[in-house]
Design an enzyme around this catalytic site. Sequence first.
Site, mmCIF file in Angstrom:
data_model
loop_
_atom_site.group_PDB
_atom_site.id
_atom_site.type_symbol
_atom_site.label_atom_id
_atom_site.label_comp_id
_atom_site.label_asym_id
_atom_site.label_seq_id
_atom_site.Cartn_x
_atom_site.Cartn_y
_atom_site.Cartn_z
ATOM 1 N N HIS A 179 -5.964 -6.339 2.867
ATOM 2 C CA HIS A 179 -5.023 -5.252 3.097
ATOM 3 C C HIS A 179 -4.574 -5.230 4.557
ATOM 4 C CE1 HIS A 179 -5.597 -2.903 -0.762
ATOM 5 N NE2 HIS A 179 -6.512 -3.867 -0.847
ATOM 6 N N GLN A 237 -4.943 -0.750 -4.752
ATOM 7 C CA GLN A 237 -5.531 -1.866 -5.493
ATOM 8 C C GLN A 237 -6.256 -1.370 -6.741
ATOM 9 O OE1 GLN A 237 -7.507 -4.866 -3.149
ATOM 10 N NE2 GLN A 237 -8.835 -5.475 -4.817
ATOM 11 N N CYS A 269 0.838 -1.193 0.000
ATOM 12 C CA CYS A 269 0.000 0.000 0.000
ATOM 13 C C CYS A 269 0.879 1.251 0.000
ATOM 14 C CB CYS A 269 -0.894 -0.029 1.236
ATOM 15 S SG CYS A 269 -1.688 1.522 1.637
ATOM 16 N N GLU A 270 0.595 2.168 -0.917
ATOM 17 C CA GLU A 270 1.407 3.375 -1.004
ATOM 18 C C GLU A 270 1.133 4.362 0.127
ATOM 19 O OE1 GLU A 270 -1.130 6.193 -4.065
ATOM 20 O OE2 GLU A 270 0.257 4.732 -4.924
ATOM 21 N N HIS A 271 0.089 4.107 0.906
ATOM 22 C CA HIS A 271 -0.233 5.019 2.000
ATOM 23 C C HIS A 271 0.496 4.654 3.293
ATOM 24 C CE1 HIS A 271 -4.158 5.400 -0.434
ATOM 25 N NE2 HIS A 271 -3.332 6.366 -0.758
ATOM 26 N N HIS A 272 0.664 3.350 3.558
ATOM 27 C CA HIS A 272 1.312 2.922 4.801
ATOM 28 C C HIS A 272 2.512 2.006 4.567
ATOM 29 C CE1 HIS A 272 -2.948 3.779 5.925
ATOM 30 N NE2 HIS A 272 -2.349 4.439 6.900
ATOM 31 N N CYS A 328 -3.073 -2.953 6.014
ATOM 32 C CA CYS A 328 -3.288 -1.650 6.653
ATOM 33 C C CYS A 328 -4.633 -1.609 7.379
ATOM 34 C CB CYS A 328 -3.192 -0.517 5.637
ATOM 35 S SG CYS A 328 -4.358 -0.619 4.271
#
Length: 207
Positions: free
Chosen positions: A166, A138, A97-100, A168
């Site tokens: 996920h 995704q 995940c590019e956020h976490h 996250c």
Amino acid sequence: MDARVKPLEVNAVEAQPTTRPSRAEAEAAVRTLIAWTGDNPDREGLLETPARVVKAFGELYAGYDQHPKTILERTFKEVGGYDDIVLVRDIPFHSHCEHHMVPFIGKAHIAYLPHDGVVGLSKLARLVEVFARRLQTQENLTAQIIDAINEHLGPRGAAVMLDAEHMCMSMRGVHAHGVSTVTHRFTGVFAEDRQEQDRFFAMVGKR
């Protein structure tokens, strides 16, 4: 300067290319993060961790050094006139995940209607890996896979579905374990014909 430092093409055209830091700089960043967690990067068990993490990142994010064209460029035209759905389902993948920057893990299902030949079946699994081994969402991963198929194979239609859990959500935040996220996208005949969509879902086993 580290020999690996070179221009880095990122996920999509909206982002500008950047330059990789040296391996030494990357390892120093890992040491900083270890210290930030409250541990001692100089203790015995962590001394080699920065080097191991950087090496692991080279594998986990190897997709930045790969291009879908090289995977899909070879096709086979002698298929006995076959022009129906080609489906490869249950392709395992893991991405981050590019956020976490924590993993999401699942399976991909890819189908296309050939126009001028077919591609080797293993190539579709490799295509998933090219985009999965990058920082992702995704939704973006789904779009990149089908766009590459359309661009390099020119099928009459394509369908892609991803089903993933996920970390996250399960390891942090709401701690919702076992939650599955499903994304799909259709193009060409699959987008125009609901019966073809239903056939895809039936063959994947989702209906």
